[in-house]
Design an enzyme around this catalytic site. Sequence first.
Site, mmCIF file in Angstrom:
data_model
loop_
_atom_site.group_PDB
_atom_site.id
_atom_site.type_symbol
_atom_site.label_atom_id
_atom_site.label_comp_id
_atom_site.label_asym_id
_atom_site.label_seq_id
_atom_site.Cartn_x
_atom_site.Cartn_y
_atom_site.Cartn_z
ATOM 1 C CD GLU A 207 -1.870 -2.319 1.488
ATOM 2 O OE1 GLU A 207 -0.750 -2.577 2.007
ATOM 3 O OE2 GLU A 207 -2.744 -3.187 1.314
ATOM 4 C CG HIS A 276 -9.723 -6.493 8.458
ATOM 5 N ND1 HIS A 276 -8.823 -7.045 9.330
ATOM 6 C CD2 HIS A 276 -9.231 -6.744 7.216
ATOM 7 C CE1 HIS A 276 -7.837 -7.612 8.645
ATOM 8 N NE2 HIS A 276 -8.057 -7.430 7.369
#
Lengths: 473, 349
Positions: A207, A276
């Site tokens: 990322e 998450h």
Amino acid sequence: MPALSPTMEKGNLAKWLKKEGDSVKSGDIIAEIETDKATMEVEAVDEGTLGKILVPEGTNDVAVNTPIAMILAEGEDAASLKGNGGVATKPKAEQPARQEKAAASAPPAEREEPAKKAETPAPAKTGTAKPPLAEIMPEPEVPEGTELITMTMREALRDAMAEEMRRDSDVFVMGEEVAEYQGAYKVTQGLLEEFGAQRVIDTPITEHGFAGVGIGAALAGLKPIVEFMTFNFAMQAMDQLINSAAKTQYMSGGQVKLSVVFRGPNGAASRVAAQHSQDYSSWYSHIPGLKVIAPSNAADAKGLLKAAIRDPNPVMFLENEILYGHSSPVPKLDDYVLPIGRARIARPGNDVTIVAWSMGMTYALKAAEELAHDNIEAEVIDLRTLKPMDNETIVESVKKTGRLVTVEEGWKQSGVGAEIAARMMEEAFDYLDAPVARVAGKDVPMPYAANLEKLALPSVAEVVEAARAVCYR
Amino acid sequence: MAVAQTKQTAQDTQGLLPAADLAATDASIPEFSKEQELAALRQMLLIRRFEEKAGQMYGMGLIGGFCHLYIGQEAVVVGMKLAMRDGDQMITGYRDHGHMLACGMDPKGVMAELTGRRGGYSKGKGGSMHMFSLEKKFYGGHGIVGAQVPLGTGLAFANKYRGSDDVCLTYFGDGAANQGQVYESFNMAELWKLPVVYVIENNRYAMGTSVTRSSAQTDFSKRGVSFNIPGSQVDGMDVRAVNAAAREAIAWCRAGKGPIILEMLTYRYRGHSMSDPAKYRTKEEVDKVRTEHDPIEQVRKRLLDRKWASEDELKKIDASVRAVVNEAAEFATHDPEPDPSELYTDVYR
């Protein structure tokens, strides 16, 4: 006496390494100075002969900018300095320094060319300008009789990207699993087939790296759409998002243009626990230089994603995994582009204003229905864009209802609801008939257990309760 | 691998830099023509004098904040730039003044940015570490250690996306070479065969931490091995060696062979920033490099030895460079600060 740091005011001249009459070259170390923090060497910046030492070694507390010695240029001699002692080490440089101070404190009128003066507005009395109001496009006209196609938010997002990629070859998509896998959440389905691997690019799981690569491509004038599998993983890329994407236009004095969209699901999905399930709405909307969008339905998702891709600024586009599968009607128009920065009144009402966005809208709309059974007509505002925030629409509604409830999945402290409440205090204080109520995620990491997860998230019941409370009913 | 290896066998006792006589004896370093030597001298002198002036102006309080000087490392950027062609891009970290001058950016605009004035490249909003010139293909000027590496990789990505054979030169230091995003970038660059030259300016110190105290693998040219990115070590104090390596590396990228690493063995004479007294190394170490390896002195000596220039002619060059720098300093001192209305401009378009 040079300053070693912007905060240094004085220093000690510890030692002279050259004596009067020595010849010096630029770069030669001529003396050592010390402060309470450090010792530093002073280098000569001019070539010549050390003509006169003005501050002998061992002198303490010499103020910054005090001349410590004079360097004679070729052809000058020490005698010519007599009577002029103590003026300057570097006469040429010292003088401008004084002028600099004058320039800093007075309006810089005399050096300005007349033409330039005309176009630069006079400084405000307070010395600081006001932030400009965001220019917001009007809502597009949807002609009567326009066909409405019911589609999922997932399809609407895909269509938005496909349409913009057809329109502009500089637009491309990159991210984890966006191409061959067709998107981790199938949002990029079919794009590889239509546009090829050149424009639909699978990245490694990296990322920080690919966010930076996307921004670099934008620096070169391309218009990347960077997908984060979820925004939870974008924390790995936070430095690039904030320091590179948000700040570079400003730091370049407007020279650099960064047209880039970062998109992906944000907030809680279902039963995936704390790492998450975070809502980053308030994180990104804190940052000047970013625009932040969080749609709640297919039409807004399509119109706003198209706008985001065309926008010449970095845009954070916060989607929601649970909403991906929700269907709603989208106007069938060739080019359905919505204005960034404009909220939408999703349900009109006179008794209480409920402000929400993204997933929060599902709670808000259901709560409004329940409240209607008890004759409380809630006005539900879908914020859609979190930055720049559409104050006006909220203020106008609060003027009418006098009561406000905000709904978000994110945490309360420093949340978007806190921001809205503060703004209403600043801009609609006289119209409020009750304190603003905030419904938000509980102040805990998201638990895994089904019952606890439910408790941690906002609920329709909590919104109803908050609305009743501010209505004193 | 197609890139010339500058042999590392003959290092001086401290292991700092290639031995002083390496450049002179190593036949693999191509000679410069008289014109090249003079061009290199002028460029390196411009950077040296500019930085000395910046240091002086910092000391006088005209420049604020952080100010990282490039003195000692001039041969790296000048040698690289002499191998670039129009269209090739450059991006670096915060020790960026030399890169901007080498790119042909106006010293007045650079110095005025250092003093925070409206005539600066970023209108005074960026400062020493944040300047750009799209016209000169200089993409900053980045303050976060290592952040420029994915960005430069992205610039190279754009070249490939557009089907151009332009190359992006991405500079970073031995300190940044330990950042994770560097390796994320290496992976993507090789995977996608992006035209990027990673120029690692190894000046031996990441602020105050020496390479040996911070790096498990101190040969940075090998840092791409696990990604199959070739690399070589170059005497970064010899502008000819830098240029030769640069030509081969850029040709490698231009031919579509993917990224390549050049580790430049160089040295900064000053502290990490203006406020760093550099007590982590000995005076003798600095003196040794300055007297035996100085990149500018090497060129001066060759010019004089070959009678390509006289002392007088070299003095004239120095004087003309000083005049340019003084003009820049003068401009940067008198140029007004940005108008207060500039506070809110350029946040968004």
